[in-house]
Design an enzyme around this catalytic site. Structure first.
Site, PDB file in Angstrom:
ATOM      1  N   ASP A   1      -8.985  -0.402 -19.076  1.00 20.40           N
ATOM      2  CA  ASP A   1     -10.012  -0.905 -19.997  1.00 20.40           C
ATOM      3  C   ASP A   1     -10.016  -2.431 -19.909  1.00 20.40           C
ATOM      4  O   ASP A   1      -9.461  -2.983 -18.951  1.00 20.40           O
ATOM      5  CB  ASP A   1      -9.808  -0.353 -21.425  1.00 20.40           C
TER       6      ASP A   1
ATOM      7  N   ARG B   1     -15.052 -14.243 -10.174  1.00 23.11           N
ATOM      8  CA  ARG B   1     -14.627 -12.862 -10.413  1.00 23.11           C
ATOM      9  C   ARG B   1     -15.812 -11.895 -10.476  1.00 23.11           C
ATOM     10  O   ARG B   1     -15.833 -10.857  -9.817  1.00 23.11           O
ATOM     11  CB  ARG B   1     -13.819 -12.778 -11.709  1.00 23.11           C
TER      12      ARG B   1
ATOM     13  N   MET C   1      -3.963  -6.817  -7.003  1.00 24.85           N
ATOM     14  CA  MET C   1      -3.435  -7.941  -7.768  1.00 24.85           C
ATOM     15  C   MET C   1      -4.559  -8.856  -8.245  1.00 24.85           C
ATOM     16  O   MET C   1      -4.574 -10.057  -7.975  1.00 24.85           O
ATOM     17  CB  MET C   1      -2.433  -8.731  -6.915  1.00 24.85           C
TER      18      MET C   1
ATOM     19  N   HIS D   1       1.366   1.211 -13.149  1.00 32.48           N
ATOM     20  CA  HIS D   1       2.146   0.042 -13.573  1.00 32.48           C
ATOM     21  C   HIS D   1       3.623   0.431 -13.604  1.00 32.48           C
ATOM     22  O   HIS D   1       3.969   1.502 -14.112  1.00 32.48           O
ATOM     23  CB  HIS D   1       1.678  -0.407 -14.964  1.00 32.48           C
TER      24      HIS D   1
ATOM     25  N   ASN E   1      -4.954   2.932 -12.958  1.00 32.40           N
ATOM     26  CA  ASN E   1      -4.012   1.924 -12.469  1.00 32.40           C
ATOM     27  C   ASN E   1      -2.608   2.491 -12.590  1.00 32.40           C
ATOM     28  O   ASN E   1      -2.355   3.346 -13.439  1.00 32.40           O
ATOM     29  CB  ASN E   1      -4.114   0.649 -13.312  1.00 32.40           C
TER      30      ASN E   1
ATOM     31  N   GLY F   1       0.772  -1.241   0.000  1.00 35.50           N
ATOM     32  CA  GLY F   1       0.000   0.000   0.000  1.00 35.50           C
ATOM     33  C   GLY F   1       0.800   1.287   0.000  1.00 35.50           C
ATOM     34  O   GLY F   1       0.290   2.334   0.400  1.00 35.50           O
ATOM     35  N   SER F   2       2.019   1.243  -0.529  1.00 34.92           N
ATOM     36  CA  SER F   2       2.806   2.489  -0.504  1.00 34.92           C
ATOM     37  C   SER F   2       2.229   3.549  -1.456  1.00 34.92           C
ATOM     38  O   SER F   2       2.305   4.747  -1.175  1.00 34.92           O
ATOM     39  CB  SER F   2       4.281   2.228  -0.801  1.00 34.92           C
TER      40      SER F   2
ATOM     41  N   ASP G   1      -3.237  -3.800 -18.595  1.00 36.96           N
ATOM     42  CA  ASP G   1      -2.237  -2.721 -18.683  1.00 36.96           C
ATOM     43  C   ASP G   1      -2.299  -2.006 -20.027  1.00 36.96           C
ATOM     44  O   ASP G   1      -1.271  -1.788 -20.688  1.00 36.96           O
ATOM     45  CB  ASP G   1      -0.822  -3.289 -18.435  1.00 36.96           C
TER      46      ASP G   1
HETATM   47  C1  GRF Z   1       3.590  -1.016  -7.522  1.00 34.96           C
HETATM   48  O1  GRF Z   1       4.850  -1.286  -8.046  1.00 34.96           O
HETATM   49  C2  GRF Z   1       2.598  -0.759  -8.621  1.00 34.96           C
HETATM   50  O2  GRF Z   1       3.180  -0.156  -9.743  1.00 34.96           O
HETATM   51  C3  GRF Z   1       2.136  -2.148  -8.975  1.00 34.96           C
HETATM   52  O3  GRF Z   1       2.059  -2.807  -7.742  1.00 34.96           O
HETATM   53  C4  GRF Z   1       2.974  -2.215  -6.834  1.00 34.96           C
HETATM   54  C5  GRF Z   1       2.172  -1.835  -5.624  1.00 34.96           C
HETATM   55  O4  GRF Z   1       2.976  -1.329  -4.592  1.00 34.96           O
HETATM   56  N1  GRF Z   1       0.881  -2.095  -9.692  1.00 34.96           N
HETATM   57  P1  GRF Z   1       2.310  -0.683  -3.317  1.00 34.96           P
HETATM   58  O5  GRF Z   1       1.397  -1.742  -2.715  1.00 34.96           O
HETATM   59  O6  GRF Z   1       1.559   0.533  -3.745  1.00 34.96           O
HETATM   60  O7  GRF Z   1       3.459  -0.367  -2.395  1.00 34.96           O
END
Ligand code: GRF
Length: 220
Positions: free
Chosen positions: A150, A74, A99, A118, A116, A21-22, A154
């Protein structure tokens, strides 16, 4: 799209996460520091009970919920998540290390309202372990991308990207840390851009509203 969002007085975010969750914490800190005026976090939802990010949300006193996805269909899980987001009046869904692939029904319920982040310069290195993919490929520059979601992985229109160099003495871990520092800046900038109402999605491009692209035509 953006004009709908700014027509309201506050832009309410729904954060979806699965892990540390950073990125969520970087967004929360930007709001606290006054860098995202008019933006608030309406709810944080994790699909994993043990996610550090959801514990952090609780500690910050933010509305939060765990909806465990493991073992569920899902579409059914996503319907529950969408209902909770809607019950909290969420305008913009921010995936922050979520995820789990989203069902087409979920994506359709929030058209151009899901962001999102990435950890690569898309369209290079989509999918899992993007930093390792970039490292293994030997690129000299990589970075991060904030994009609308979408139906393809990604893939949606890019809101913004930030780049970092790949150094000779990097490993995938040091590279991921350099990218993550840029992610934390990029997500706030992307939300600010959406919240401003000054941009629109035109095809694959997210551009300043009202700019009809005459310069591009003239340059052909
Ligand atoms: C990040 O690298 C983000 O780009 C990817 O998942 C990771 C999540 O990191 N989608 P955090 O949980 O926000 O620390």
């Amino acid at each position: 799209m953006s004009s709908d969002l700014v027509a309201q007085s506050r832009l309410k975010l729904g954060i979806l996460l699965s892990g540390r969750g950073s990125n969520f914490l970087a967004i929360a800190e930007s709001i606290r520091a006054g860098k995202l005026p008019g933006v608030e976090i309406a709810i944080v939802i994790s699909n994993v009970a043990e996610a550090a990010g959801i514990a952090a949300a609780a500690q910050l006193g933010l509305p939060h919920a765990v909806l465990v996805s493991k073992g569920r269909k899902r579409a059914e899980h996503d319907a529950d998540v969408a209902a909770l987001l809607e019950a909290h009046g969420v305008d913009l869904v921010c995936l922050a290390g979520y995820m789990r692939l989203l069902s087409p029904e979920f994506v359709a319920a929030f058209p151009h309202r899901i962001l999102n982040i990435h950890p690569s310069l898309l369209p290079a290195f989509p999918g899992l372990d993007a930093q390792q993919q970039a490292f293994d490929y030997g690129v000299k520059v990589t970075g991060c991308t904030v994009h609308f979601v979408d139906d393809e992985l990604d893939h949606g229109a890019i809101v913004l990207q930030r780049s970092v160099p790949v150094l000779d003495d990097d490993d995938a871990h040091s590279l991921a840390a350099r990218i993550l520092a840029e992610e934390h800046i990029a997500y706030t900038e992307a939300i600010a851009r959406v919240a401003s109402g000054g941009y629109e999605v035109r095809g694959r491009r997210y551009v300043k509203a009202g700019n009809k692209g005459t310069r591009e035509q003239g340059n052909k």
